[in-house]
Design a protein around this motif. Sequence first.
Motif, PDB file in Angstrom:
ATOM      1  N   GLY A   1      43.428  49.567  41.232  1.00  0.00           N
ATOM      2  CA  GLY A   1      43.376  48.389  42.083  1.00  0.00           C
ATOM      3  C   GLY A   1      42.266  47.443  41.662  1.00  0.00           C
ATOM      4  N   LEU A   2      42.461  46.876  40.484  1.00  0.00           N
ATOM      5  CA  LEU A   2      41.397  46.077  39.860  1.00  0.00           C
ATOM      6  C   LEU A   2      41.743  44.593  39.938  1.00  0.00           C
ATOM      7  CD1 LEU A   2      39.720  46.923  36.520  1.00  0.00           C
ATOM      8  CD2 LEU A   2      40.909  44.759  36.719  1.00  0.00           C
ATOM      9  N   ASP A   3      40.762  43.800  40.318  1.00  0.00           N
ATOM     10  CA  ASP A   3      40.915  42.338  40.353  1.00  0.00           C
ATOM     11  C   ASP A   3      39.952  41.715  39.356  1.00  0.00           C
ATOM     12  OD1 ASP A   3      42.721  42.031  42.690  1.00  0.00           O
ATOM     13  OD2 ASP A   3      41.040  42.985  43.736  1.00  0.00           O
ATOM     14  N   LEU A   4      40.461  40.795  38.554  1.00  0.00           N
ATOM     15  CA  LEU A   4      39.591  40.126  37.573  1.00  0.00           C
ATOM     16  C   LEU A   4      40.191  38.780  37.198  1.00  0.00           C
ATOM     17  CD1 LEU A   4      37.170  40.343  35.535  1.00  0.00           C
ATOM     18  CD2 LEU A   4      38.787  41.350  33.916  1.00  0.00           C
TER      19      LEU A   4
ATOM     20  N   ASP B   1      35.130  54.146  37.151  1.00  0.00           N
ATOM     21  CA  ASP B   1      36.295  54.820  37.728  1.00  0.00           C
ATOM     22  C   ASP B   1      37.489  53.893  37.933  1.00  0.00           C
ATOM     23  OD1 ASP B   1      35.052  57.233  37.782  1.00  0.00           O
ATOM     24  OD2 ASP B   1      34.399  57.076  39.874  1.00  0.00           O
ATOM     25  N   GLY B   2      37.792  53.102  36.936  1.00  0.00           N
ATOM     26  CA  GLY B   2      39.003  52.287  37.004  1.00  0.00           C
ATOM     27  C   GLY B   2      38.929  51.086  37.907  1.00  0.00           C
ATOM     28  N   LYS B   3      37.708  50.736  38.310  1.00  0.00           N
ATOM     29  CA  LYS B   3      37.529  49.561  39.153  1.00  0.00           C
ATOM     30  C   LYS B   3      36.335  48.767  38.664  1.00  0.00           C
ATOM     31  CE  LYS B   3      39.027  49.917  43.729  1.00  0.00           C
ATOM     32  NZ  LYS B   3      38.844  50.279  45.130  1.00  0.00           N
ATOM     33  N   ILE B   4      36.275  47.523  39.098  1.00  0.00           N
ATOM     34  CA  ILE B   4      35.084  46.741  38.802  1.00  0.00           C
ATOM     35  C   ILE B   4      34.067  47.015  39.893  1.00  0.00           C
ATOM     36  CG2 ILE B   4      34.196  44.388  38.714  1.00  0.00           C
ATOM     37  CD1 ILE B   4      36.891  43.750  37.270  1.00  0.00           C
TER      38      ILE B   4
ATOM     39  N   PRO C   1      51.086  47.279  33.789  1.00  0.00           N
ATOM     40  CA  PRO C   1      50.530  48.063  34.892  1.00  0.00           C
ATOM     41  C   PRO C   1      51.636  48.721  35.721  1.00  0.00           C
ATOM     42  CG  PRO C   1      50.450  45.733  35.438  1.00  0.00           C
ATOM     43  CD  PRO C   1      51.034  45.828  34.062  1.00  0.00           C
ATOM     44  N   ASP C   2      51.274  49.766  36.460  1.00  0.00           N
ATOM     45  CA  ASP C   2      52.211  50.385  37.407  1.00  0.00           C
ATOM     46  C   ASP C   2      52.301  49.565  38.683  1.00  0.00           C
ATOM     47  OD1 ASP C   2      52.463  52.598  35.687  1.00  0.00           O
ATOM     48  OD2 ASP C   2      50.642  53.483  36.541  1.00  0.00           O
ATOM     49  N   GLU C   3      51.187  48.961  39.030  1.00  0.00           N
ATOM     50  CA  GLU C   3      51.127  48.156  40.255  1.00  0.00           C
ATOM     51  C   GLU C   3      50.274  46.927  39.996  1.00  0.00           C
ATOM     52  OE1 GLU C   3      49.593  50.369  43.629  1.00  0.00           O
ATOM     53  OE2 GLU C   3      50.544  52.167  42.798  1.00  0.00           O
ATOM     54  N   GLY C   4      50.476  45.926  40.835  1.00  0.00           N
ATOM     55  CA  GLY C   4      49.657  44.725  40.750  1.00  0.00           C
ATOM     56  C   GLY C   4      50.286  43.661  39.875  1.00  0.00           C
ATOM     57  N   ARG C   5      49.602  42.551  39.768  1.00  0.00           N
ATOM     58  CA  ARG C   5      50.112  41.426  39.003  1.00  0.00           C
ATOM     59  C   ARG C   5      49.157  41.044  37.878  1.00  0.00           C
ATOM     60  NH1 ARG C   5      53.128  37.213  41.680  1.00  0.00           N
ATOM     61  NH2 ARG C   5      51.315  35.863  41.627  1.00  0.00           N
TER      62      ARG C   5
ATOM     63  N   VAL D   1      43.455  34.177  32.632  1.00  0.00           N
ATOM     64  CA  VAL D   1      43.904  35.552  32.886  1.00  0.00           C
ATOM     65  C   VAL D   1      43.536  35.899  34.320  1.00  0.00           C
ATOM     66  CG1 VAL D   1      43.718  37.982  32.254  1.00  0.00           C
ATOM     67  CG2 VAL D   1      43.428  36.227  30.495  1.00  0.00           C
ATOM     68  N   GLU D   2      44.511  36.379  35.059  1.00  0.00           N
ATOM     69  CA  GLU D   2      44.243  36.758  36.436  1.00  0.00           C
ATOM     70  C   GLU D   2      44.895  38.108  36.710  1.00  0.00           C
ATOM     71  OE1 GLU D   2      45.274  33.535  39.013  1.00  0.00           O
ATOM     72  OE2 GLU D   2      44.628  34.613  40.803  1.00  0.00           O
ATOM     73  N   LEU D   3      44.062  39.111  37.026  1.00  0.00           N
ATOM     74  CA  LEU D   3      44.585  40.426  37.374  1.00  0.00           C
ATOM     75  C   LEU D   3      44.417  40.616  38.867  1.00  0.00           C
ATOM     76  CD1 LEU D   3      43.124  42.724  34.554  1.00  0.00           C
ATOM     77  CD2 LEU D   3      45.118  41.261  34.504  1.00  0.00           C
ATOM     78  N   GLN D   4      45.501  41.020  39.528  1.00  0.00           N
ATOM     79  CA  GLN D   4      45.453  41.206  40.976  1.00  0.00           C
ATOM     80  C   GLN D   4      45.862  42.629  41.314  1.00  0.00           C
ATOM     81  OE1 GLN D   4      48.200  38.232  42.337  1.00  0.00           O
ATOM     82  NE2 GLN D   4      46.810  36.524  41.920  1.00  0.00           N
ATOM     83  N   ASN D   5      44.919  43.378  41.840  1.00  0.00           N
ATOM     84  CA  ASN D   5      45.189  44.725  42.337  1.00  0.00           C
ATOM     85  C   ASN D   5      45.939  45.600  41.319  1.00  0.00           C
ATOM     86  OD1 ASN D   5      44.879  46.601  44.351  1.00  0.00           O
ATOM     87  ND2 ASN D   5      46.844  46.128  45.315  1.00  0.00           N
ATOM     88  N   VAL D   6      45.465  45.551  40.083  1.00  0.00           N
ATOM     89  CA  VAL D   6      46.165  46.240  38.995  1.00  0.00           C
ATOM     90  C   VAL D   6      45.841  47.740  38.993  1.00  0.00           C
ATOM     91  CG1 VAL D   6      46.178  46.509  36.476  1.00  0.00           C
ATOM     92  CG2 VAL D   6      46.451  44.246  37.492  1.00  0.00           C
ATOM     93  N   ALA D   7      46.902  48.544  38.954  1.00  0.00           N
ATOM     94  CA  ALA D   7      46.738  50.000  38.866  1.00  0.00           C
ATOM     95  C   ALA D   7      47.541  50.525  37.685  1.00  0.00           C
ATOM     96  CB  ALA D   7      47.214  50.662  40.156  1.00  0.00           C
TER      97      ALA D   7
END
Length: 230
Positions: A23-26, A216-219, A57-61, A2-8
């Motif tokens: 804008g979450l990366d994991l 707050d929605g980020k790591i 997501p609205d944004e990111g991959r 699983v790869e999340l890139q800049n997810v909003a």
Amino acid sequence: MVELQNVAKKYTMGETEVRALRGLDLNITKEEFVAIVGPSGSGKSTLMHIIGALDIPDEGRVLLDGTDISEYDENELANLRGNKVGFVFQTFNLIHTLSSLENVALPLTFHGISKSDREDRAAELLEMVGLGDRMDHKPAELSGGEQQRVSIARALVNDPDILLADEPTGNLDSDTGKDIMELIEGLNRDKGMTIVLVTHNPRDAEYADRIVNMIDGKISNGEHDNGGGS
Ligand SMILES: Nc1ncnc2c1ncn2[C@@H]1O[C@H](COP(=O)(O)OP(=O)(O)OP(=O)(O)O)[C@@H](O)[C@H]1O
Ligand SMILES: [Mg+2]
């Protein structure tokens, strides 16, 4: 895996806009056991829904096994949910009119598998979670811990690649919660199941290989290797 890139992800409620993920990366690797912790409202469940293809997501991959699912249509997402992920919830989410066996067998209904094969598979999983003698019980006839075992068996019936558990011990007393955590840990250790656990309980988080802190929605930078684990 699983790869999340800049997810909003934001939710709009009338006039107000809630930015649940900002804008979450994991990255989660195969066979990893990750615990996600953080204050109420920090976006943990939203993150789980996105990993589990319950939401986009609205944004990111969002890459699952290298494939970007953020552009998937509803059919493709449903297919993914049916095959790749198992979900366990705080409130068990069992169907009250069905027995344990029927609850666990239910996700297999639309896979062209015969009723007897579905029931054999469900029975095998109920045995595995220690409920071989509770197959015909309905949820109301089971303890909370037993209901959560049924829901774990149900989550595993499609042989998912990843188990997503959102506060699975949140409605259980601490001894029962420990039993459930040991069951989940065993799936990771013995079967190599990839696990993402959301918890408010520091003791539960200790079972994981890695703890991810959300704020707050980020790591937050507090992400760290959990020393112990496997
Ligand atoms: N369907 C929705 N519609 C509108 N806002 C939502 C929705 N789902 C979540 N939110 C908002 O998004 C933010 C993140 O919610 P989320 O459920 O992901 O938090 P959480 O970290 O799981 O919290 P908790 O620990 O209480 O379960 C919260 O402010 C919440 O109010
Ligand atoms: Mg939540």
